[in-house]
Design an enzyme around this catalytic site. Structure first.
Site, mmCIF file in Angstrom:
data_model
loop_
_atom_site.group_PDB
_atom_site.id
_atom_site.type_symbol
_atom_site.label_atom_id
_atom_site.label_comp_id
_atom_site.label_asym_id
_atom_site.label_seq_id
_atom_site.Cartn_x
_atom_site.Cartn_y
_atom_site.Cartn_z
ATOM 1 N N HIS A 265 -15.014 7.142 3.044
ATOM 2 C CA HIS A 265 -13.694 6.205 3.112
ATOM 3 C C HIS A 265 -12.637 6.891 3.868
ATOM 4 O O HIS A 265 -12.093 6.599 4.565
ATOM 5 C CB HIS A 265 -13.263 5.761 1.604
ATOM 6 C CG HIS A 265 -11.680 5.401 1.564
ATOM 7 N ND1 HIS A 265 -11.059 6.404 1.250
ATOM 8 C CD2 HIS A 265 -11.023 4.255 1.993
ATOM 9 C CE1 HIS A 265 -9.789 5.893 1.286
ATOM 10 N NE2 HIS A 265 -9.677 4.393 1.777
ATOM 11 N N HIS B 212 -7.729 -1.938 -4.782
ATOM 12 C CA HIS B 212 -8.004 -2.147 -3.446
ATOM 13 C C HIS B 212 -8.826 -3.536 -3.278
ATOM 14 O O HIS B 212 -8.585 -4.405 -2.078
ATOM 15 C CB HIS B 212 -8.653 -1.210 -2.373
ATOM 16 C CG HIS B 212 -7.922 -0.082 -2.102
ATOM 17 N ND1 HIS B 212 -7.660 0.921 -2.895
ATOM 18 C CD2 HIS B 212 -7.236 0.100 -1.076
ATOM 19 C CE1 HIS B 212 -6.739 1.902 -2.406
ATOM 20 N NE2 HIS B 212 -6.325 1.279 -1.101
ATOM 21 N N HIS C 179 -10.593 6.712 7.698
ATOM 22 C CA HIS C 179 -9.118 6.861 8.002
ATOM 23 C C HIS C 179 -8.623 7.983 8.752
ATOM 24 O O HIS C 179 -8.145 7.437 9.816
ATOM 25 C CB HIS C 179 -8.360 7.117 6.555
ATOM 26 C CG HIS C 179 -8.126 5.728 5.703
ATOM 27 N ND1 HIS C 179 -7.048 5.143 6.174
ATOM 28 C CD2 HIS C 179 -8.664 5.293 4.521
ATOM 29 C CE1 HIS C 179 -6.983 3.954 4.976
ATOM 30 N NE2 HIS C 179 -8.043 4.043 4.300
ATOM 31 N N HIS D 8 -4.798 6.022 -5.779
ATOM 32 C CA HIS D 8 -5.889 6.657 -5.109
ATOM 33 C C HIS D 8 -6.454 7.986 -6.154
ATOM 34 O O HIS D 8 -5.672 8.013 -7.095
ATOM 35 C CB HIS D 8 -5.530 7.434 -3.940
ATOM 36 C CG HIS D 8 -5.337 6.117 -2.857
ATOM 37 N ND1 HIS D 8 -4.241 5.457 -2.620
ATOM 38 C CD2 HIS D 8 -6.142 5.978 -1.870
ATOM 39 C CE1 HIS D 8 -4.377 4.843 -1.624
ATOM 40 N NE2 HIS D 8 -5.393 5.107 -1.087
ATOM 41 N N HIS E 238 -11.339 -1.477 4.272
ATOM 42 C CA HIS E 238 -11.635 -1.451 3.033
ATOM 43 C C HIS E 238 -12.418 -2.678 2.746
ATOM 44 O O HIS E 238 -12.920 -2.704 1.462
ATOM 45 C CB HIS E 238 -10.010 -1.803 2.468
ATOM 46 C CG HIS E 238 -9.805 -0.300 1.874
ATOM 47 N ND1 HIS E 238 -10.108 0.310 1.045
ATOM 48 C CD2 HIS E 238 -8.863 0.454 2.651
ATOM 49 C CE1 HIS E 238 -9.156 1.623 0.778
ATOM 50 N NE2 HIS E 238 -8.711 1.645 2.161
ATOM 51 N N HIS F 212 0.648 -1.110 -0.112
ATOM 52 C CA HIS F 212 0.100 0.186 0.240
ATOM 53 C C HIS F 212 0.869 1.375 -0.157
ATOM 54 O O HIS F 212 0.833 2.179 -0.675
ATOM 55 C CB HIS F 212 -1.039 0.038 1.031
ATOM 56 C CG HIS F 212 -2.165 0.960 1.216
ATOM 57 N ND1 HIS F 212 -2.062 2.394 1.809
ATOM 58 C CD2 HIS F 212 -2.948 1.139 0.605
ATOM 59 C CE1 HIS F 212 -2.974 2.764 1.415
ATOM 60 N NE2 HIS F 212 -3.788 2.218 0.858
ATOM 61 N N PHE G 272 -1.822 7.469 4.255
ATOM 62 C CA PHE G 272 -1.610 6.216 3.104
ATOM 63 C C PHE G 272 -0.146 5.763 3.335
ATOM 64 O O PHE G 272 0.044 4.383 3.172
ATOM 65 C CB PHE G 272 -1.657 6.779 1.883
ATOM 66 C CG PHE G 272 -2.975 7.411 1.136
ATOM 67 C CD1 PHE G 272 -4.271 6.862 2.141
ATOM 68 C CD2 PHE G 272 -3.089 8.189 0.469
ATOM 69 C CE1 PHE G 272 -5.435 7.272 1.703
ATOM 70 C CE2 PHE G 272 -4.320 8.713 0.045
ATOM 71 C CZ PHE G 272 -5.504 8.285 0.759
#
Length: 568
Positions: free
Chosen positions: A282, A155, A286, A146, A316, A125, A303
């Site tokens: 989403h 993902h 995070h 992304h 996810h 990732h 990230f």
């Protein structure tokens, strides 16, 4: 008829040559789909502190290259012998939690350079989200999965192989990931799952926001306030706006990202577009989960480090479930994914349960059942699917806004660069009652939004509510959506933010107005600029699709003119 008139090419022949040039040039001008990078050409991923003293961190997220040939994924090679059922984390039993913990214990115990190890899995990732590799075919641009149509499919593949590795380690082909059911606002899913909290567990991560442990409810819009009932309603509206109303692939999944697309160096015309599920709920989860006292908001808040927390994969998994729900489980029948070849033919690398490097395509990830897994029906989904946000305003706010000096903001480039500061309220032209196809939705576009991602920042959009500010509740029909920006200090993001607004206008009763009031509210301290505001009808056709239409139309006209001119 002569070839020239007064020294100039005769008009019909001029058009003939122009259309020929358009057709023959278009295939060469069209970018290619994202390909797999050269894993031998890796650079350190970079990040900078968000909290505390400024520090630049260079991380070695470079991925190991296993011996042997790269395997091309096929459904025959990775045949699903059973269907794995991913269950909500808050509903699995003690036996399953024990097996889950054992699986991650085994993964964590593997040597760091083992492609199946937890460290390497987290680095996958980091590598493709923080600039460790350059795009294949364009070594001047960093690869990023992304902020575009790649987000959901990449993902999905990531979880697919992560799950297979865990199943292999624990010796259970039926083993499956759980999903963090944070959208469930009725049956207990909207808190941090208990199975990830014991400090003696392989599922524990100390770097989480300690203020958000149970019984604190998740915030699907960052910074919302109120009692539990008020937060639940704001969460339900966030789900309704992000998932239900954004009904075409570009709005929900994100827009075009091909070889040469550069997130940090785009124009209003070429800026990429993240989808509503990524930019909205989403990113909100995070930020809500990461430790805001840590310099990088780690682990989940950035990230670079997000996949170091086992809860990432459960988070996810729910995003993946919601993609299936958006596709097949909402009113109005099935919705369509992107069909552009540049989307379908994009390729990625992952590691399988044998440690082999596998090359996959987006096109093979679109049907989760073919990959051998699925999700149960979640009864609480009905709450956000059928949520009906009521308006808190009556009649158009434009006359009062104009009288109070609210400016008119149009489409780029007529405005120059506009600094948002803590927010912007503007009068914006709307299609009103002009004719349209019944399949066309109404979309607000924040054009050319530019921000240096030095800290987490959100842009909330309201309509017909000139007084909207950072404390305004987001449970009413006036709330359109939120663009959440995950920090990556020093990195610039330029994007066009598209949000469906037709449903909001209908509920407020201003769908026929030629102008509306938009309010952009900034939560955070990061400076943001935009180039314009636009409300338009949307057909769901991407820019690449439009280029194809132009190419084919040019060919037809070109051939017609060829026949006409050769018969003169």
């Amino acid at each position: 008829m002569g070839l020239y008139i007064n020294g100039f090419l005769e008009p019909s022949r001029f058009i003939f040559f122009v259309l020929g040039a358009v057709y023959w040039y278009t295939p060469f001008a069209t970018p290619s789909p994202i390909g797999v990078p050269n894993l031998r050409e890796c650079q350190l991923a970079t990040d900078r502190s968000v909290k505390g003293p400024l520090q630049t961190v260079k991380l070695n997220c470079c991925l190991p290259i296993p011996p042997g040939n790269v395997m091309d994924f096929s459904f025959d090679k990775y045949k699903a012998t059973t269907k794995r059922l991913r269950m909500p984390a808050h509903k699995v039993g003690s036996d399953y939690i024990a097996k889950y913990r054992r699986a991650y214990e085994l993964m964590r115990s593997l040597p760091q350079d083992d492609t199946r190890s937890f460290a390497t899995q987290a680095n996958v990732h980091c590598a493709f989200c923080n600039g460790a590799y350059k795009q294949a075919g364009n070594d001047s641009v960093l690869l990023q999965v992304h902020f575009s149509w790649l987000f959901l499919a990449w993902h999905r593949w990531y979880l697919y192989f992560h799950e297979r590795i865990l199943a292999s380690l624990v010796g259970d082909p039926n083993f499956s990931l759980v999903f963090w059911n944070w959208d469930d606002q009725r049956d207990g899913g909207n808190v941090m799952p208990a199975m990830f909290l014991p400090t003696d567990s392989s599922l524990y991560d100390a770097k989480r926001n300690q203020s958000n442990l149970p019984p604190t409810l998740v915030n699907l819009v960052p910074g919302i306030t109120g009692n539990n009932s008020e937060i639940i309603n704001q969460n339900l509206n966030a789900m309704y706006q992000d998932i239900v109303t954004n009904d075409n692939a570009e709005l929900f999944m994100g827009g075009t990202y091909v070889t040469g697309t550069d997130l940090s160096n785009s124009t209003v015309l070429s800026a990429p577009l993240g989808g509503s599920i990524e930019n909205g709920v989403h990113n909100a989860i995070h930020f809500w989960t990461g430790d805001i006292t840590q310099p990088l908001l780690q682990d989940m808040g950035g990230f670079t480090t997000a996949a170091r927390d086992p809860i990432f994969y459960a988070h996810h998994s729910n995003v993946d479930r919601l993609w299936d729900k958006w596709r097949y489980g909402l009113p109005g029948g099935p919705r369509a994914d992107h069909s552009d070849p540049d989307f379908l033919n994009a390729e990625f690398y992952f590691y399988d349960e044998n440690g082999s490097l596998v090359k996959v395509k987006v096109s093979d990830a679109l049907d989760s059942s073919k990959l051998g897994y699925g999700y149960p029906e979640v009864a609480a989904d009905e709450l956000w699917i059928n949520y009906s946000p009521a308006p808190i305003t009556s009649g158009s706010a434009v006359p009062a806004a104009r009288a109070s000096g609210v400016p008119v903001v149009g489409a780029a480039p007529q405005n120059g660069t506009i600094s948002l500061g803590s927010g912007l309220t503007a009068i914006v032209a709307a299609p009103g009652n002009t004719s349209r196809s019944t399949k066309q939705g109404e979309v607000v576009v924040i054009q050319g939004l530019k921000v240096t991602r030095d800290s987490f920042v959100s842009v909330l959009v309201f309509v017909n509510l000139p007084s909207a500010n950072s404390s305004t509740a987001t449970s009413s029909a006036e709330y359109v959506g939120t663009y959440n920006i995950i920090p990556a200090p020093g990195k610039t993001l330029i994007a066009n933010v598209n949000l469906e607004i037709g449903d909001n206008l209908q509920r407020i009763g201003i769908q026929n107005e030629a102008e509306v009031v938009l309010s952009l509210v900034v939560k955070g301290n990061q400076p943001i600029t935009i180039q314009g505001l636009l409300i338009r009808y949307d057909s769901g056709i991407t820019s690449d699709a439009m280029a194809t239409v132009l190419c084919h139309t040019s060919l037809i006209i070109y051939l017609i003119l060829t026949v006409c001119l050769t018969t003169e």
